[in-house]
Structures are given as C-alpha cells and as structure tokens.
Design a protein around this motif. Structure first.
Motif, mmCIF file in Angstrom:
data_model
loop_
_atom_site.group_PDB
_atom_site.id
_atom_site.type_symbol
_atom_site.label_atom_id
_atom_site.label_comp_id
_atom_site.label_asym_id
_atom_site.label_seq_id
_atom_site.Cartn_x
_atom_site.Cartn_y
_atom_site.Cartn_z
ATOM 1 N N GLU A 1 59.047 23.567 53.201
ATOM 2 C CA GLU A 1 60.260 23.432 52.399
ATOM 3 C C GLU A 1 61.378 24.380 52.809
ATOM 4 O OE1 GLU A 1 57.184 24.142 51.007
ATOM 5 O OE2 GLU A 1 56.729 22.005 50.768
ATOM 6 N N ARG A 2 61.038 25.473 53.484
ATOM 7 C CA ARG A 2 62.044 26.484 53.785
ATOM 8 C C ARG A 2 63.114 25.927 54.729
ATOM 9 N NH1 ARG A 2 61.924 30.947 50.661
ATOM 10 N NH2 ARG A 2 62.533 32.298 52.379
ATOM 11 N N PRO A 3 64.384 26.285 54.503
ATOM 12 C CA PRO A 3 65.451 25.835 55.415
ATOM 13 C C PRO A 3 65.223 26.366 56.827
ATOM 14 C CG PRO A 3 66.354 26.735 53.362
ATOM 15 C CD PRO A 3 64.901 27.079 53.370
ATOM 16 N N VAL A 4 65.534 25.542 57.816
ATOM 17 C CA VAL A 4 65.418 25.944 59.222
ATOM 18 C C VAL A 4 66.717 25.581 59.928
ATOM 19 C CG1 VAL A 4 62.908 25.637 59.228
ATOM 20 C CG2 VAL A 4 64.388 23.729 59.921
ATOM 21 N N GLY B 1 55.028 26.033 37.793
ATOM 22 C CA GLY B 1 56.462 25.785 37.784
ATOM 23 C C GLY B 1 57.288 27.036 38.040
ATOM 24 N N SER B 2 58.483 26.842 38.603
ATOM 25 C CA SER B 2 59.399 27.946 38.863
ATOM 26 C C SER B 2 60.820 27.425 38.905
ATOM 27 C CB SER B 2 59.069 28.622 40.192
ATOM 28 O OG SER B 2 60.044 29.590 40.527
ATOM 29 N N ASP B 3 61.719 28.171 38.285
ATOM 30 C CA ASP B 3 63.141 27.808 38.294
ATOM 31 C C ASP B 3 63.975 28.854 39.025
ATOM 32 O OD1 ASP B 3 63.223 25.332 36.657
ATOM 33 O OD2 ASP B 3 62.387 26.634 35.120
ATOM 34 N N ASP B 4 63.360 29.580 39.919
ATOM 35 C CA ASP B 4 64.052 30.637 40.649
ATOM 36 C C ASP B 4 64.978 30.024 41.695
ATOM 37 O OD1 ASP B 4 64.913 32.854 42.005
ATOM 38 O OD2 ASP B 4 62.919 33.744 42.263
ATOM 39 N N ASP B 5 66.263 29.982 41.397
ATOM 40 C CA ASP B 5 67.234 29.366 42.298
ATOM 41 C C ASP B 5 67.482 30.178 43.562
ATOM 42 O OD1 ASP B 5 67.616 27.209 40.614
ATOM 43 O OD2 ASP B 5 69.232 28.192 39.495
ATOM 44 N N ARG B 6 66.938 31.413 43.618
ATOM 45 C CA ARG B 6 67.161 32.246 44.803
ATOM 46 C C ARG B 6 66.305 31.791 45.985
ATOM 47 N NH1 ARG B 6 65.606 37.814 42.165
ATOM 48 N NH2 ARG B 6 63.976 36.384 41.415
ATOM 49 N N VAL B 7 65.283 31.004 45.711
ATOM 50 C CA VAL B 7 64.415 30.540 46.790
ATOM 51 C C VAL B 7 64.313 29.022 46.751
ATOM 52 C CG1 VAL B 7 63.034 32.638 46.842
ATOM 53 C CG2 VAL B 7 62.347 30.764 45.358
ATOM 54 N N ARG B 8 64.034 28.460 47.899
ATOM 55 C CA ARG B 8 63.807 27.016 48.014
ATOM 56 C C ARG B 8 62.393 26.840 48.526
ATOM 57 N NH1 ARG B 8 64.302 22.907 51.955
ATOM 58 N NH2 ARG B 8 65.138 20.924 51.179
ATOM 59 N N ASP B 9 61.464 26.680 47.595
ATOM 60 C CA ASP B 9 60.075 26.538 48.005
ATOM 61 C C ASP B 9 59.435 25.388 47.246
ATOM 62 O OD1 ASP B 9 59.705 27.515 45.439
ATOM 63 O OD2 ASP B 9 58.835 29.426 46.067
ATOM 64 N N SER C 1 54.692 26.612 59.844
ATOM 65 C CA SER C 1 55.020 26.626 58.418
ATOM 66 C C SER C 1 55.247 28.071 58.003
ATOM 67 C CB SER C 1 53.884 26.014 57.590
ATOM 68 O OG SER C 1 54.168 26.125 56.202
ATOM 69 N N LEU C 2 56.468 28.369 57.563
ATOM 70 C CA LEU C 2 56.837 29.731 57.176
ATOM 71 C C LEU C 2 57.210 29.791 55.696
ATOM 72 C CD1 LEU C 2 59.129 30.580 60.231
ATOM 73 C CD2 LEU C 2 56.688 31.050 59.983
ATOM 74 N N LEU C 3 56.895 30.919 55.070
ATOM 75 C CA LEU C 3 57.242 31.100 53.658
ATOM 76 C C LEU C 3 58.231 32.231 53.429
ATOM 77 C CD1 LEU C 3 53.807 30.664 51.795
ATOM 78 C CD2 LEU C 3 55.596 28.962 52.224
ATOM 79 N N GLN C 4 58.304 33.188 54.348
ATOM 80 C CA GLN C 4 59.131 34.371 54.123
ATOM 81 C C GLN C 4 60.321 34.483 55.059
ATOM 82 O OE1 GLN C 4 58.559 36.153 51.474
ATOM 83 N NE2 GLN C 4 56.645 35.073 50.999
ATOM 84 N N VAL C 5 60.197 33.996 56.276
ATOM 85 C CA VAL C 5 61.281 34.116 57.258
ATOM 86 C C VAL C 5 62.417 33.169 56.896
ATOM 87 C CG1 VAL C 5 61.904 33.741 59.674
ATOM 88 C CG2 VAL C 5 59.754 34.886 59.088
ATOM 89 N N GLU C 6 63.638 33.651 56.965
ATOM 90 C CA GLU C 6 64.818 32.859 56.615
ATOM 91 C C GLU C 6 65.371 32.127 57.839
ATOM 92 O OE1 GLU C 6 65.795 32.551 53.596
ATOM 93 O OE2 GLU C 6 64.652 34.142 52.623
ATOM 94 N N ALA C 7 66.191 31.108 57.572
ATOM 95 C CA ALA C 7 66.811 30.344 58.656
ATOM 96 C C ALA C 7 67.652 31.251 59.555
ATOM 97 C CB ALA C 7 67.666 29.218 58.087
ATOM 98 N N ALA C 8 68.316 32.240 58.946
ATOM 99 C CA ALA C 8 69.149 33.163 59.732
ATOM 100 C C ALA C 8 68.305 33.938 60.740
ATOM 101 C CB ALA C 8 69.879 34.127 58.806
ATOM 102 N N ASP C 9 67.072 34.283 60.360
ATOM 103 C CA ASP C 9 66.174 34.973 61.296
ATOM 104 C C ASP C 9 65.839 34.073 62.478
ATOM 105 O OD1 ASP C 9 65.855 37.331 59.669
ATOM 106 O OD2 ASP C 9 64.539 36.163 58.369
ATOM 107 N N LEU C 10 65.575 32.805 62.168
ATOM 108 C CA LEU C 10 65.179 31.858 63.213
ATOM 109 C C LEU C 10 66.329 31.570 64.168
ATOM 110 C CD1 LEU C 10 63.131 29.344 61.030
ATOM 111 C CD2 LEU C 10 62.242 31.182 62.481
ATOM 112 N N GLU C 11 67.558 31.601 63.670
ATOM 113 C CA GLU C 11 68.715 31.322 64.515
ATOM 114 C C GLU C 11 68.880 32.370 65.613
ATOM 115 O OE1 GLU C 11 71.849 31.050 61.700
ATOM 116 O OE2 GLU C 11 71.403 28.957 61.150
ATOM 117 N N ARG C 12 68.298 33.551 65.386
ATOM 118 C CA ARG C 12 68.403 34.611 66.387
ATOM 119 C C ARG C 12 67.312 34.509 67.456
ATOM 120 N NH1 ARG C 12 70.003 37.593 61.658
ATOM 121 N NH2 ARG C 12 67.857 38.227 61.208
#
Length: 335
Positions: A142-145, A180-188, A119-130
């Motif tokens: 919830e983070r994209p993988v 609550g949070s409406d920050d569209d920059r993150v998907r959490d 379960s990750l909160l900060q690492v992005e899918a692009a990081d994992l692809e590498r």
C-alpha cells in the motif's frame, strides 16, 4: 550434455536449445533429445549455467515478516512459478525496520538478484527516489512508491467496502472492525481498509459507533482474540465483525466460541486475504479475496519482462501501477 547429444544423435548446441526452451528445434528432434535426457537421467547444473551466463537465477522477495499467512502464501505462489522458469526465490525478512528495509533495497544488495519483489512498510517514496534501481524490481503493498518503479496493489478500500456492505445488507448494524485505524498520517493496509468500512456505512446511512473501531496489537490469532475480548469487556454491543486479516479472524472465532456466541447466528464474521486455511475453520470463514493468484501472476509477468529487457539492455518501457480488483469469497461465517 555431450552424452545426451550422442544418445540423441544431435549437436550439443541442439541439446542446449531444447533444455533452455529456445525456438528453432523441430518437434521430432525435441522429443528425441528429451527422451535421451530422461534415459540418461541428465540434470542441468544450474550453478554452472548461472556462472557462465553471469546470472544468479535468484529473485529476491523482500517482505516485513514471514510468520503471517499472507506473505508465506505469496512466497509459495512466487516460488512455484519461478521454478518453472528455472529460477529460485530468495527470501529477505526486514522485520518492518526502516534501517533493514533501506539496506535490503540498497544497490549492492539488489545486485545479488536478477529481479526483486519488494514490500516495504517504513521507507517513504522520497527515500526510494534517491535510490537507483538498476535491478528489475516490482513493488507490492500500500505504501506510495515513485512513478519510476512498477507497483502492483490490491484494492484495500474496495475489498473492505464489499465486506462491510455485505454484513450490512444481511442484517448487521453494529459491525466491529478489528484492526481499524484512522491515522491520516500514514497510508497503510489498516487505514485503507478502515476507509472502505466507513464508506459502506455512509452509503447505507448507518452511523459508525466509534467504540466498534478497535486497534490491534498484531494481526495474528492472538491479536484478534485479545481485541474481541476487549470489545466484549467494554460492553459495546455488536452483531458483526470485519477483521482486517484472516489470521486475526481465527482469534475472533475462538473468542466468540469461548463465550457461546454463535457464528453467524449471533455474530457474522468476515476476514480479508482469503488464505488457504479459510475452508478448514469451524465455521468456514467468509473473506475478501484480493486477487492473490492474479497479483502473483501480474508481479511475475512484469518482473520477467523487465529482466528480459534488462538483459538485452533495452528496458526503456514506461512503468506500470496496477490495482488488482477484489471480490468476496462467502462461506459459513456470514449469512
């Protein structure tokens, strides 16, 4: 093992087959071996077994923290199931640090385990692809993988929709959302559950007062208590509270009791996670059940299959992305 074989009048290989649950042993022979195991008090030397097989018997659970109720209870569910397979759980806490998350999922670290639940909160899918995942791994959260890994998710939007819809259908019209949070920059978790909260209001044509959308410092009892206290001090009226975790809901219930507000008479309260403590609060807490047991079973089923295939060198199966449906567990804190 030789002593057990002698006592049961079978070969050492037969004893090994029985202990490891392999097929091809008759019921009578299996019963005789197990009786000998019990009589002699034989215990399997797991360290020696893993050394011989080249396997560690360890499954890693990589999570942001362990002080929250959700991850602690998930760890307990996974550990109990793994024990039945002769394996054990190794816990890794990243503190939701990007650097520590990347270190935890590095190839060198993952090779310490036969498999990993991550379960990750900060690492992005692009990081994992590498990264190259040659260790079987199942991601949760919830983070994209990447599509190249298995992912098991809870239905955050659907669960929040059910919770808010229930509060609205039972008379609440000014529902605070704690966390609550409406920050569209993150998907959490926060943004997804807020989306479900807003969707329920839109369905029933009830306008959301933005003063009822409260951020939270931490999803803990203290964080819930402080958020509810700020809400009361703001003077914004409310008759319902949707708290994004059960842990924060504990603080909300305490804050309401401290000022003499009755639950659910004056204010309805519903949490999310349906933790084991919900039945022991006053009042008993209504909560969203995100499919905790189903998630744990799904994760382990996937992981066991991947580990078996990896051991055979045949893991070419397509990856799966599974969303477990949510339901409501209604108790005394709602009408």
């Amino acid at each position: 093992m030789i002593d057990v074989a002698r006592e049961a009048d079978v070969s050492a290989m037969t004893v090994s087959n029985v202990i490891n649950g392999r097929p091809g042993v008759s019921a009578d022979t299996r019963a005789r071996v197990l009786a000998a195991v019990s009589k002699l008090g034989y215990q399997m030397n797991l360290a020696a077994r893993h050394l011989r097989s080249g396997r560690t018997g360890a499954v890693g659970l990589i999570v942001p923290d362990l002080d929250g109720m959700y991850y602690a209870q998930l760890a307990d569910r996974l550990a109990r199931s793994l024990e039945r397979h002769g394996q054990h759980l190794a816990l890794v806490r990243t503190g939701a640090s990007r650097e520590r998350e990347l270190e935890a999922v590095s190839v060198g670290r993952l090779r310490m385990y036969e498999g990993a639940v991550i379960s990750l909160l900060q690492v992005e899918a692009a990081d994992l692809e590498r990264l190259s995942f040659d260790t079987p791994a199942v991601f949760i959260g919830e983070r994209p993988v990447p599509e190249t890994v298995d992912h098991v998710m809870m239905d955050n939007v659907g669960g929040a929709l059910l919770a808010t819809r229930h509060l609205l259908s039972t008379g609440s019209r000014r529902i605070a959302i704690i966390g609550g949070s409406d920050d569209d920059r993150v998907r959490d978790m926060s943004t997804l559950r807020t989306r479900g909260y807003r969707q329920a209001h839109a369905e029933l044509g009830v306008e959301v007062d933005e003063g009822l959308v409260l951020r939270i410092d931490s999803f803990t009892p203290k964080g819930g208590y402080q958020a509810l206290t700020r809400l009361r001090e703001s003077g914004v009226p409310f008759d319902g509270v949707f708290t994004l975790t059960d842990a924060a809901a504990l603080g909300v219930l305490r804050a309401l009791a401290d000022v003499g507000l009755r639950v659910p008479g004056d204010v309805q309260v519903i949490g999310f996670d349906n933790g084991t403590e919900t039945d022991f609060l006053t009042p008993r807490l209504s909560s969203v059940e995100p499919g905790n047991d189903v998630m744990a079973e799904t994760v382990l089923d996937l992981l066991q299959r991947r580990m078996g295939l990896a051991g055979a060198g045949e893991d070419g199966e397509p990856r799966t992305h599974t969303m477990v449906p949510a339901r409501l567990a209604l108790r005394e804190s709602t009408r």
